[in-house]
Write a protein that holds these residues in place. Structure first.
Motif, mmCIF file in Angstrom:
data_model
loop_
_atom_site.group_PDB
_atom_site.id
_atom_site.type_symbol
_atom_site.label_atom_id
_atom_site.label_comp_id
_atom_site.label_asym_id
_atom_site.label_seq_id
_atom_site.Cartn_x
_atom_site.Cartn_y
_atom_site.Cartn_z
ATOM 1 N N LEU A 64 0.819 -1.205 0.000
ATOM 2 C CA LEU A 64 0.000 0.000 0.000
ATOM 3 C C LEU A 64 0.857 1.262 0.000
ATOM 4 O O LEU A 64 0.468 2.296 -0.548
ATOM 5 N N PHE A 65 2.055 1.170 0.615
ATOM 6 C CA PHE A 65 2.941 2.335 0.687
ATOM 7 C C PHE A 65 4.063 2.259 -0.346
ATOM 8 O O PHE A 65 5.093 2.929 -0.211
ATOM 9 N N GLY A 66 3.828 1.481 -1.387
ATOM 10 C CA GLY A 66 4.801 1.385 -2.477
ATOM 11 C C GLY A 66 4.988 2.698 -3.219
ATOM 12 O O GLY A 66 5.941 2.844 -3.990
ATOM 13 N N PHE A 67 4.088 3.665 -2.978
ATOM 14 C CA PHE A 67 4.256 4.979 -3.615
ATOM 15 C C PHE A 67 5.571 5.631 -3.215
ATOM 16 O O PHE A 67 6.095 6.488 -3.944
ATOM 17 N N ILE A 245 -4.096 5.500 -3.568
ATOM 18 C CA ILE A 245 -5.468 5.111 -3.893
ATOM 19 C C ILE A 245 -5.461 4.101 -5.030
ATOM 20 O O ILE A 245 -6.185 3.093 -4.996
ATOM 21 N N ARG A 246 -4.629 4.346 -6.019
ATOM 22 C CA ARG A 246 -4.499 3.416 -7.152
ATOM 23 C C ARG A 246 -4.051 2.040 -6.667
ATOM 24 O O ARG A 246 -4.587 1.008 -7.073
ATOM 25 N N THR A 247 -3.070 2.021 -5.757
ATOM 26 C CA THR A 247 -2.557 0.748 -5.243
ATOM 27 C C THR A 247 -3.604 0.038 -4.398
ATOM 28 O O THR A 247 -3.718 -1.196 -4.441
ATOM 29 N N ALA A 248 -4.368 0.791 -3.610
ATOM 30 C CA ALA A 248 -5.431 0.196 -2.796
ATOM 31 C C ALA A 248 -6.458 -0.507 -3.681
ATOM 32 O O ALA A 248 -6.938 -1.602 -3.348
ATOM 33 N N ALA A 249 -6.787 0.104 -4.818
ATOM 34 C CA ALA A 249 -7.728 -0.520 -5.754
ATOM 35 C C ALA A 249 -7.134 -1.806 -6.328
ATOM 36 O O ALA A 249 -7.836 -2.819 -6.490
ATOM 37 N N LEU A 250 -5.833 -1.775 -6.623
ATOM 38 C CA LEU A 250 -5.152 -2.955 -7.161
ATOM 39 C C LEU A 250 -5.136 -4.095 -6.142
ATOM 40 O O LEU A 250 -5.418 -5.254 -6.468
ATOM 41 N N ILE A 251 -4.835 -3.758 -4.887
ATOM 42 C CA ILE A 251 -4.846 -4.763 -3.818
ATOM 43 C C ILE A 251 -6.246 -5.340 -3.651
ATOM 44 O O ILE A 251 -6.423 -6.551 -3.461
ATOM 45 N N ALA A 252 -7.249 -4.474 -3.740
ATOM 46 C CA ALA A 252 -8.636 -4.922 -3.569
ATOM 47 C C ALA A 252 -9.022 -5.964 -4.612
ATOM 48 O O ALA A 252 -9.737 -6.930 -4.306
ATOM 49 N N MET A 385 -3.740 8.178 -13.605
ATOM 50 C CA MET A 385 -3.526 6.759 -13.313
ATOM 51 C C MET A 385 -4.502 6.284 -12.241
ATOM 52 O O MET A 385 -5.056 5.182 -12.335
ATOM 53 N N ARG A 386 -4.719 7.113 -11.223
ATOM 54 C CA ARG A 386 -5.672 6.779 -10.165
ATOM 55 C C ARG A 386 -7.072 6.601 -10.728
ATOM 56 O O ARG A 386 -7.753 5.599 -10.451
ATOM 57 N N ASN A 387 -7.520 7.567 -11.521
ATOM 58 C CA ASN A 387 -8.877 7.523 -12.058
ATOM 59 C C ASN A 387 -9.087 6.322 -12.976
ATOM 60 O O ASN A 387 -10.124 5.657 -12.926
ATOM 61 N N LEU A 388 -8.083 6.041 -13.808
ATOM 62 C CA LEU A 388 -8.204 4.919 -14.735
ATOM 63 C C LEU A 388 -8.143 3.582 -14.002
ATOM 64 O O LEU A 388 -8.786 2.610 -14.414
ATOM 65 N N MET A 389 -7.382 3.515 -12.905
ATOM 66 C CA MET A 389 -7.352 2.288 -12.105
ATOM 67 C C MET A 389 -8.704 2.047 -11.443
ATOM 68 O O MET A 389 -9.185 0.906 -11.387
ATOM 69 N N LEU A 390 -9.311 3.095 -10.929
ATOM 70 C CA LEU A 390 -10.638 2.946 -10.313
ATOM 71 C C LEU A 390 -11.664 2.484 -11.347
ATOM 72 O O LEU A 390 -12.537 1.662 -11.043
ATOM 73 N N LEU A 391 -11.545 3.005 -12.570
ATOM 74 C CA LEU A 391 -12.438 2.573 -13.646
ATOM 75 C C LEU A 391 -12.176 1.112 -14.008
ATOM 76 O O LEU A 391 -13.111 0.339 -14.263
ATOM 77 N N SER A 392 -10.891 0.713 -13.995
ATOM 78 C CA SER A 392 -10.536 -0.685 -14.268
ATOM 79 C C SER A 392 -11.065 -1.601 -13.175
ATOM 80 O O SER A 392 -11.503 -2.724 -13.441
ATOM 81 N N PHE A 393 -11.005 -1.126 -11.929
ATOM 82 C CA PHE A 393 -11.539 -1.889 -10.801
ATOM 83 C C PHE A 393 -13.037 -2.117 -10.974
ATOM 84 O O PHE A 393 -13.556 -3.223 -10.746
ATOM 85 N N ALA A 417 -9.998 -9.406 -17.900
ATOM 86 C CA ALA A 417 -10.679 -8.163 -18.297
ATOM 87 C C ALA A 417 -10.089 -6.970 -17.561
ATOM 88 O O ALA A 417 -9.960 -5.867 -18.125
ATOM 89 N N PHE A 418 -9.701 -7.178 -16.308
ATOM 90 C CA PHE A 418 -9.068 -6.122 -15.513
ATOM 91 C C PHE A 418 -7.728 -5.725 -16.128
ATOM 92 O O PHE A 418 -7.430 -4.530 -16.258
ATOM 93 N N TYR A 419 -6.918 -6.700 -16.523
ATOM 94 C CA TYR A 419 -5.641 -6.409 -17.189
ATOM 95 C C TYR A 419 -5.871 -5.625 -18.481
ATOM 96 O O TYR A 419 -5.172 -4.649 -18.768
ATOM 97 N N VAL A 420 -6.840 -6.087 -19.260
ATOM 98 C CA VAL A 420 -7.139 -5.423 -20.537
ATOM 99 C C VAL A 420 -7.589 -3.984 -20.298
ATOM 100 O O VAL A 420 -7.163 -3.051 -21.008
ATOM 101 N N ALA A 421 -8.450 -3.783 -19.288
ATOM 102 C CA ALA A 421 -8.950 -2.440 -18.983
ATOM 103 C C ALA A 421 -7.816 -1.522 -18.542
ATOM 104 O O ALA A 421 -7.733 -0.366 -18.988
ATOM 105 N N ARG A 422 -6.919 -2.029 -17.664
ATOM 106 C CA ARG A 422 -5.797 -1.199 -17.193
ATOM 107 C C ARG A 422 -4.945 -0.707 -18.356
ATOM 108 O O ARG A 422 -4.679 0.489 -18.495
ATOM 109 N N GLY A 423 -4.505 -1.636 -19.188
ATOM 110 C CA GLY A 423 -3.647 -1.253 -20.310
ATOM 111 C C GLY A 423 -4.383 -0.477 -21.365
ATOM 112 O O GLY A 423 -3.878 0.514 -21.905
#
Length: 441
Positions: A64-67, A245-252, A385-393, A417-423
């Motif tokens: 989570l603190f990888g930022f 926030i982006r990382t939290a969505a990824l972990i989720a 990146m944050r907004n697009l990750m939330l959309l991918s989530f 589908a999540f991988y495809v959405a992120r990229g």
């Protein structure tokens, strides 16, 4: 604003950073393997479950603190490209302060944090007791672990990937050696495994400071006014919070995936665990290239080198695609045999082979997910990146909901589908961000 300079980015620069990062990534899973093996030798299921539970908690908590690594890398690379030598040292010291504050906060909050996390995990009494023992010791490594993120990001940001690799390998080797010594020789149990982690992170930090001191122009002495520059602190806070926030969505996503797999039964959970090892292997290579993207795109961004930035993007994605295709072919050819090595259960083998095609496909969209992550971090396009990750989530959850009737196949399809959405989303947004960043290109 200084005049743009073309840096001449080529494949050599990509692999000068990606190669050491890949090797460092490959050493990391050995820590978990050694800890699990050492505790497993004690023949106590509760201890083994405890170290497994606590390790998952720390993986997610620290991730989570990888930022701290990503933002330090990006800002350092940008300062390098801009020729701001002294600013690079300021970024390092500022990163150390943030890492220390976050680590100290976790230590202060360790009791309520442990209670909340272990209640959420829902393990048995014996497993939870063992996990808490591990947690209460290893949590003291937080400031050093986070400072090591800063050291790693700072060195890679300066294109000094080899010393960064060496430090990572040393930390991992110390952890493994100390775990074997404390657990198996001195019989300290699960506490010994936690002490080994604390010891390795502390020694790693001391060595990291020594290495960074060598490369820090003018030493670590930084004027307080420079360190507390309001504009730069606000930018740092904004970028870090967006990446967090982006990382939290990824972990989720991955916690949700694991939880749904567990509810599908023990065989499905075990099969997914085996296949996740394949995903980790491909991630090591792709993350190495993402590190290269962060450094090269950050450096060319700082130099205002539009051509170099575009070259960095193209090379990282092309080489990533090449690696992904090779990995996909290897998984298709040798996947069934590797599954047989990883599990002796025929039921688990059969289930894992059934879902292996998803693993074969995953590296291809993974290239663009990882690659654009690195590009966006390097350019500090953190809000996008944050907004697009939330959309991918959201895409992941929607895909799972639509495909849940297909059981585990639907779950794996949602992950693809999540991988495809992120990229795909980041790729679609890239041209507009590029034009806004380099308006005269």
């Amino acid at each position: 604003m200084h005049a743009p300079v073309h840096l001449g980015i080529g494949s050599r620069q990509v692999f000068a950073i990606a190669g050491p990062a890949m090797v460092a990534n490959l050493t990391t899973p050995l820590i978990g393997v050694v800890s699990t093996t050492a505790i497993g030798r004690l023949d106590d299921a509760a201890l083994l479950g405890g170290v497994a539970m606590a390790s998952v908690i720390f993986d997610c908590l620290f991730w989570l603190f990888g930022f701290l690594r990503m933002s330090t890398l990006a800002f350092t690379a940008q300062a390098l490209g801009a020729g701001e030598t002294r600013e690079q040292t300021v970024i390092l010291v500022r990163g150390f302060i943030v890492a220390g504050l976050i680590g100290a906060t976790l230590i202060v909050l360790q009791l309520p944090l442990a209670t909340a996390l272990f209640d959420l995990m829902g393990g048995s009494e014996g497993v939870t007791r063992a996990a808490k023992t591990y947690f209460m010791i290893r949590i003291w490594s937080s400031p050093f672990a986070f400072a090591n993120y800063v050291v790693l990001g700072w060195l890679v940001g300066q294109a000094r990937a080899n010393p960064a690799l060496l430090l990572q390998v040393v930390i991992n080797l110390i952890n493994m050696a100390a775990t074997i010594l404390l657990v198996l020789v001195y019989d300290t149990g699960i506490a010994g495994a936690a002490i080994a982690a604390l010891l390795s992170e502390t020694i790693g930090f001391v060595l990291g400071v020594i290495v960074c001191r060598r490369y820090a122009d003018g030493g670590f002495a930084v004027p307080l006014a420079t360190l507390l520059d309001r504009a730069k602190l606000m930018r740092l806070l904004a970028v870090n919070s967006d990446i967090m926030i982006r990382t939290a969505a990824l972990i989720a996503v991955f916690l949700f995936f694991t939880a749904k797999g567990a509810r599908a039964g023990d065989v499905t959970l075990a099969a997914n665990s085996v296949l996740n090892n394949f995903l980790l292997v491909s991630a090591f290579f792709l993350d190495g290239l993402a590190n290269a993207a962060q450094q090269l795109c950050g450096r060319t961004f700082g130099a205002r080198d539009s051509r170099g930035f575009a070259d960095s993007t193209r090379l990282v994605l092309l080489w990533g695609l090449g690696f992904a295709l090779v990995v996909a072919v290897l998984f298709a050819l040798f996947g069934p045999n590797l599954i047989n090595v990883m599990t002796a259960s025929e039921d688990v083998r059969r289930a894992a082979r059934e879902f292996l095609p998803f693993i074969v496909v995953a590296p291809i969209p993974g290239v663009f997910a990882f690659g654009f992550d690195g590009i966006y971090v390097g350019a500090t396009w953190a809000r996008e990146m944050r907004n697009l990750m939330l959309l991918s989530f959201t895409t992941f959850l929607g895909a799972w909901w639509a495909l849940q009737s297909f059981g585990n196949a639907g779950l794996w399809s949602a992950l693809i589908a999540f991988y495809v959405a992120r990229g795909g989303l980041q790729g679609a947004r890239y041209p507009a961000l590029y034009r806004a960043t380099f308006p005269k290109s």
